[in-house]
Design an enzyme around this catalytic site. Structure first.
Site, PDB file in Angstrom:
ATOM      1  N   HIS A  97       4.563   4.434   0.219  1.00  0.00           N
ATOM      2  CA  HIS A  97       4.044   3.534   1.258  1.00  0.00           C
ATOM      3  C   HIS A  97       2.735   4.022   1.859  1.00  0.00           C
ATOM      4  O   HIS A  97       2.211   3.401   2.782  1.00  0.00           O
ATOM      5  CB  HIS A  97       5.088   3.355   2.366  1.00  0.00           C
ATOM      6  CG  HIS A  97       6.339   2.705   1.892  1.00  0.00           C
ATOM      7  ND1 HIS A  97       6.512   1.341   1.824  1.00  0.00           N
ATOM      8  CD2 HIS A  97       7.489   3.240   1.416  1.00  0.00           C
ATOM      9  CE1 HIS A  97       7.705   1.067   1.347  1.00  0.00           C
ATOM     10  NE2 HIS A  97       8.325   2.208   1.086  1.00  0.00           N
ATOM     11  N   SER A 136      10.239   5.129   4.356  1.00  0.00           N
ATOM     12  CA  SER A 136      10.202   3.701   4.065  1.00  0.00           C
ATOM     13  C   SER A 136      10.924   2.836   5.085  1.00  0.00           C
ATOM     14  O   SER A 136      10.588   1.668   5.234  1.00  0.00           O
ATOM     15  CB  SER A 136      10.767   3.442   2.665  1.00  0.00           C
ATOM     16  OG  SER A 136      12.013   4.070   2.496  1.00  0.00           O
ATOM     17  N   LYS A 160       3.513  -1.838  -4.053  1.00  0.00           N
ATOM     18  CA  LYS A 160       3.486  -2.076  -2.603  1.00  0.00           C
ATOM     19  C   LYS A 160       2.057  -2.434  -2.201  1.00  0.00           C
ATOM     20  O   LYS A 160       1.621  -3.528  -2.512  1.00  0.00           O
ATOM     21  CB  LYS A 160       4.091  -0.876  -1.905  1.00  0.00           C
ATOM     22  CG  LYS A 160       5.616  -0.922  -2.120  1.00  0.00           C
ATOM     23  CD  LYS A 160       6.372   0.330  -1.865  1.00  0.00           C
ATOM     24  CE  LYS A 160       7.845   0.048  -2.175  1.00  0.00           C
ATOM     25  NZ  LYS A 160       8.614   1.267  -2.422  1.00  0.00           N
TER      26      LYS A 160
END
Ligand SMILES: *Cc1c(COP(=O)(O)O)cnc(C)c1O
Length: 389
Positions: free
Chosen positions: A207, A179, A238
């Site tokens: 992610h 990240s 996200k």
């Protein structure tokens, strides 16, 4: 007594340039914010596909709330498991090529659950040094000691596995996309190594989901099956622009989490409208591949132009594009200067990253355009030139 202790700890944070400011923002346009009455381009969020402000998600969420209630009213095992939750679990299993998926309210809790359940009973836990904090906290909840291998260093992991006790279970844990660095784990090699040493493998693809893979299925997805990566964690706040998280795997894993995971059992299910918004985001992910193509083009452009300008980029093929500056005060200074010029970027300092590795964390999004990227690149180059002179 406790007040003195707290005040001393805070003073240390401040003195080391590690104080975190919580600013307040409101949205402005597709990829903009207003904070402190200044208009900012957002290069700090994780809204990689530009879905968080898509009106179709907002409508799905409102409609979901009208139909199913604003709140879920109870935990999943009591009577909070509602139709949109169930539909979303099925869609997430299909997206990632797994038999089943289990929905959580946050990624933090999904990771606590996975580690609490799989890390118990003396299990030896092996974690990449740069894994997300929630994975380390989960091991602590399980009462397990995490042995941490050097970042992405499979030889180091192999050395630890070879020395591990043979009579207790083993668990290898890694982020799929790191990240704060943006690099991607070598999932195939981790899977091979874990299998050779009879270890279960957990990949946290917070992610990667929505961004990587042929269909946004992430760094694991369909390319690595359930045998290779038995435990896959993904988050929904996200790239998918909503909130929540999931764990995907086979029946045994999902049953074990459902029955045993305290962060699953003892909490209210996420609001059903949020699950409806995520379902809509998954429709859009499938129907609008141009979002991912545009994002990829922006990443390629950032990297080639950033390298040409001599910026200290890290080897990241993802929308997370750090500029490593080293010193915390220097990083804060750069972030402040960019803020004055209308750009919001993350100033990431220890303990989030190791000492001496402070950085700007710049995140790209399909909501950005190339001109804005060029503008930011020029300003970064100007800051570097200013320091050199
Ligand atoms: C953001 C993140 C999480 C936590 O997910 P939330 O839904 O924000 O709680 C977990 N793991 C990684 C790698 C993350 O980046």
């Amino acid at each position: 007594m406790w007040r003195d202790t707290l005040a001393r700890r805070l003073e240390t944070r401040r003195a080391e340039s590690l104080w975190r400011n919580r600013a307040m923002y409101r949205p402005a346009g597709d990829a903009g914010l207003v904070g402190n009455s200044r208009r900012l381009h957002d290069f700090a969020g994780n809204d990689y596909l530009g879905l968080a402000r898509d009106s179709r998600l907002a409508e799905a969420q409102a409609e979901g709330a009208r139909r199913h209630g604003t709140g879920a009213r109870a935990s999943h095992l009591v009577c909070g498991h509602l139709l949109p939750h169930h539909a979303l679990e099925e869609r997430l299993a299909a997206l990632t090529g797994r038999p089943r998926a289990l929905l959580f309210s946050t990624g933090y809790m999904a990771n606590l659950a996975v580690l609490q359940v799989l890390g118990s009973d003396g299990t030896q836990v092996f974690q990449d040094r740069l894994n997300h904090a929630s994975l380390l906290d989960g091991a602590a909840l399980a009462g397990a000691r995490s042995r941490r291998f050097h970042h992405a260093d499979l030889a180091d992991l192999e050395r630890l596995l070879a020395r591990a006790r043979a009579d207790v279970p083993r668990l290898v844990v890694s982020d799929g996309v790191f990240s704060m660095d943006g690099d991607v784990a070598d999932v195939a090699a981790l899977a091979t190594l874990a299998q050779r040493h009879a270890a279960a493998l957990v990949i946290d693809d917070a992610h990667g989901i929505g961004v990587l893979g042929d269909h946004g299925d992430g760094s694991v997805g369909w390319r690595h099956d359930t045998r290779q990566v038995p435990v896959l964690v993904g988050t929904l706040g996200k790239a998918l622009g909503s909130a929540g998280a999931f764990v995907a795997g086979d029946d045994l894993l999902i049953d074990a989490l459902t029955q045993l995971a305290r962060p699953y059992i003892y909490t209210t299910a996420q609001p059903p409208g949020v699950a409806c918004a995520t379902l809509r985001a998954l429709d859009i992910l499938a129907a609008e591949p141009e979002r991912r193509r545009h994002l990829q083009a922006l990443i390629d452009h950032w990297r080639s132009r950033g390298a040409a300008l001599g910026l200290p980029l890290l080897p990241s093929p993802t929308p997370i594009q750090p500029v490593r500056l080293g010193d915390s005060a220097r990083t804060l200074h750069w972030a402040r200067r960019l803020h004055e010029q209308g750009f919001l970027v993350g100033a990431i300092r220890p303990p989030t990253v190791p000492r001496g590795q402070a950085r700007l964390r710049i995140t790209l999004s399909a909501a950005h355009d190339r001109d804005t990227l060029d503008d930011l690149l020029d300003r970064l180059a100007a800051l570097a030139a200013e320091e050199a002179s």
